[in-house]
Design an enzyme around this catalytic site. Sequence first.
Site, mmCIF file in Angstrom:
data_model
loop_
_atom_site.group_PDB
_atom_site.id
_atom_site.type_symbol
_atom_site.label_atom_id
_atom_site.label_comp_id
_atom_site.label_asym_id
_atom_site.label_seq_id
_atom_site.Cartn_x
_atom_site.Cartn_y
_atom_site.Cartn_z
ATOM 1 N N ASP A 1 21.870 9.717 -11.962
ATOM 2 C CA ASP A 1 22.597 8.261 -12.193
ATOM 3 C C ASP A 1 23.898 8.748 -10.882
ATOM 4 O O ASP A 1 24.152 7.752 -10.269
ATOM 5 C CB ASP A 1 22.990 8.106 -13.305
ATOM 6 C CG ASP A 1 21.954 7.183 -14.326
ATOM 7 O OD1 ASP A 1 21.565 6.151 -13.439
ATOM 8 O OD2 ASP A 1 21.744 7.111 -15.150
ATOM 9 N N HIS B 1 1.238 4.118 -8.259
ATOM 10 C CA HIS B 1 1.051 4.871 -9.304
ATOM 11 C C HIS B 1 -0.471 6.302 -9.275
ATOM 12 O O HIS B 1 0.274 6.917 -9.776
ATOM 13 C CB HIS B 1 0.344 3.651 -10.888
ATOM 14 C CG HIS B 1 1.579 3.178 -10.686
ATOM 15 N ND1 HIS B 1 1.892 1.677 -12.140
ATOM 16 C CD2 HIS B 1 3.334 3.482 -10.337
ATOM 17 C CE1 HIS B 1 2.545 1.244 -11.522
ATOM 18 N NE2 HIS B 1 3.610 1.767 -11.457
ATOM 19 N N CYS C 1 21.747 18.247 -15.247
ATOM 20 C CA CYS C 1 20.700 18.157 -16.345
ATOM 21 C C CYS C 1 19.444 17.097 -15.777
ATOM 22 O O CYS C 1 18.500 16.453 -16.059
ATOM 23 C CB CYS C 1 20.876 17.497 -17.404
ATOM 24 S SG CYS C 1 21.712 16.239 -17.966
ATOM 25 N N GLU D 1 28.339 10.467 -14.310
ATOM 26 C CA GLU D 1 27.025 10.383 -13.769
ATOM 27 C C GLU D 1 27.798 8.636 -12.897
ATOM 28 O O GLU D 1 26.297 8.002 -12.201
ATOM 29 C CB GLU D 1 26.155 9.884 -14.474
ATOM 30 C CG GLU D 1 26.264 9.150 -16.243
ATOM 31 C CD GLU D 1 24.913 9.158 -16.996
ATOM 32 O OE1 GLU D 1 23.443 9.437 -16.095
ATOM 33 O OE2 GLU D 1 25.556 9.067 -18.067
HETATM 34 C C1 PEP Z 1 20.608 11.607 -14.841
HETATM 35 O O1 PEP Z 1 21.453 10.057 -14.827
HETATM 36 O O2 PEP Z 1 20.514 12.060 -14.390
HETATM 37 C C2 PEP Z 1 20.073 11.819 -16.248
HETATM 38 C C3 PEP Z 1 20.164 13.407 -16.935
HETATM 39 O O3 PEP Z 1 20.413 10.951 -17.296
HETATM 40 P P1 PEP Z 1 18.966 10.014 -17.526
HETATM 41 O O4 PEP Z 1 17.924 10.497 -16.096
HETATM 42 O O5 PEP Z 1 18.326 9.709 -18.826
HETATM 43 O O6 PEP Z 1 19.594 8.230 -17.270
HETATM 44 MG MG MG Z 2 21.571 9.067 -15.875
#
Ligand code: PEP
Ligand code: MG
Length: 578
Positions: A463, A196, A510, A439
């Site tokens: 994801d 951590h 994103c 995703e």
């Molecule tokens: C992703 O899955 O890339 C995403 C932006 O959402 P999270 O990280 O909240 O799953």
């Molecule tokens: Mg996600």
Amino acid sequence: MSSRFVFTGSPAARGMTLGRARLVQPSEFNIDERPLDAADVDSEVARLRNALVHARDELRGIRDKLHGALAREVGEFIDAHSLILNDPELTEGLYDLIRKGRYRASAALKMQRDRLIAAFEAIDDPYLRSRREDIDHVIGRVLSALTRDTTPSERQIASRVGTILISDTVAPAELAHLTEHGVLGVVTTGGSPLSHSAILARSMRLPMVVGAHEALKRVTDDDLLLVDGSAGEIVVHPTAQDLQRYRHYQRELARSAEALSRLKHARTLTQDGAEIQLFANAELLNDVAQARAYGAVGVGLYRTEFLFLQRHELPDEEEQFTAYRDLVLAMGGAPVTIRTLDLGADKADNTGLVLAEEPNPALGVRGVRLALRQPALFTTQLRAILRASVFGPVRILVPMITSAEEIVAVRTLIDACARELRTGGYEIADHYELGAMIEVPAAALMLPGMVRHVDFLAIGTNDLIQYTLAADRGNDALGTLYDPLHPAVLYLLARIITAGARAKKAVTLCGEMAGDTRYTALLLALGLTGFSMHPSSLLEVRHAIGECDRQKLRALGARLLRAQTRAGIKRVLADAKG
Ligand code: PEP
Ligand code: MG
């Protein structure tokens, strides 16, 4: 004159730093092994109870003093330590050792520590094994409370300014104190890059080397040190040549910081003038301020989960509406993408949501699946978002979409909410956009048929990579298996971007990849024109985009998609760079 020598450890957090060594020898706790008299059992139990209370108070005190992003990151680690401290198995075990085994409190702590460590050592998983450090930190804290150490070690360390800390190990909470007090780098004899503390040092940009076994033996207080966190190297008594290397590093750093700050209000253009949209992923008002200061064109991802976490009841429509409205207002007319709740059984604790336990929460009822099964929960959120839409452009983003039916079901619910709000006398925007997070590989593969149901697309690579490669995104032990450069990932990214472009629907990426400049040219080469990232990465990515040229990118894209292996993809990228 002292002569130069070098020793190494494992790189844990990059960056180079120069400072004077401050050694913190491992705490020598006085373990009293003599058995207790029966008459002293109760007072020893009370002594331990006090020490536990003291240790918990210390952790709470540290947590309360943290602010902003640090509070969020360090807070998690402090919570992990608090959980260990509050674990009844640990505490009851301790009291039993005193009552039944006639151990003194310090000996009982040592005994429990040794038992737990032995259990951790038996685990064949480097990430979990690295958690033994947490046990040591927690037990060390209680032991020092027990010996009435009036100067907690972290405060002692923190008071040393302009130094490089050399220690056997350092707890995450201490790390937060250290930087506040000007410690420039950390070298530990133990620990792992997966600990951590190492994760935290990376996000705090504090150079760190771990596993430098010789450090406490070979370095003395006040030795001048040059620490290279990227190479895992410690130079003791650096020479003029070393110092020149350090000055060069500093100049480069200053130059890039200055160049970056000039980009704050610049448009994001490739070398040959193509405009790219940079959005921010923002949850806290702090992030929003930074997003605006660094010229983001809008918020590309607002994760609403955090409104639901760390509490025992659900936020009602008014509370959610206020949060969304404030966000929209803070962005001053720039579009704001609000993602509907993405919770599943793994994250539902401490939310006020009661969900059935699932063997595989990442593949279970999460995201839109949960939303559609709990229409009351979902419509409360949709109403709040729609009501905020009157204060500025709002885009509604739905996570974990797997099929067109889910989007159609969501749109039907939104339209019903909008009608109800209007008839109820609420003013809402005439127009709102609905987007899908792509995703899940199934959605990526079937996108050409699905895309007509949405107004925009957001690629969630965090994801998408985990589901494409069947590699848990949170399991560090999988190492390189979770790899954005797998050809299958690139294939899906290209497919999503092309499907969006053909249907004239905006596509933004994103996931973490968007803010990592190692992937900027690659993503542009695949045709991406919208990136959304933590605001602290905006300037670096804008700069990286400015170095790219569309003609070269086209050739790069074709070569990347022809490569059949990760090694091949890495070679293509290295060629393009060199
Ligand atoms: C992703 O899955 O890339 C995403 C932006 O959402 P999270 O990280 O909240 O799953
Ligand atoms: Mg996600």
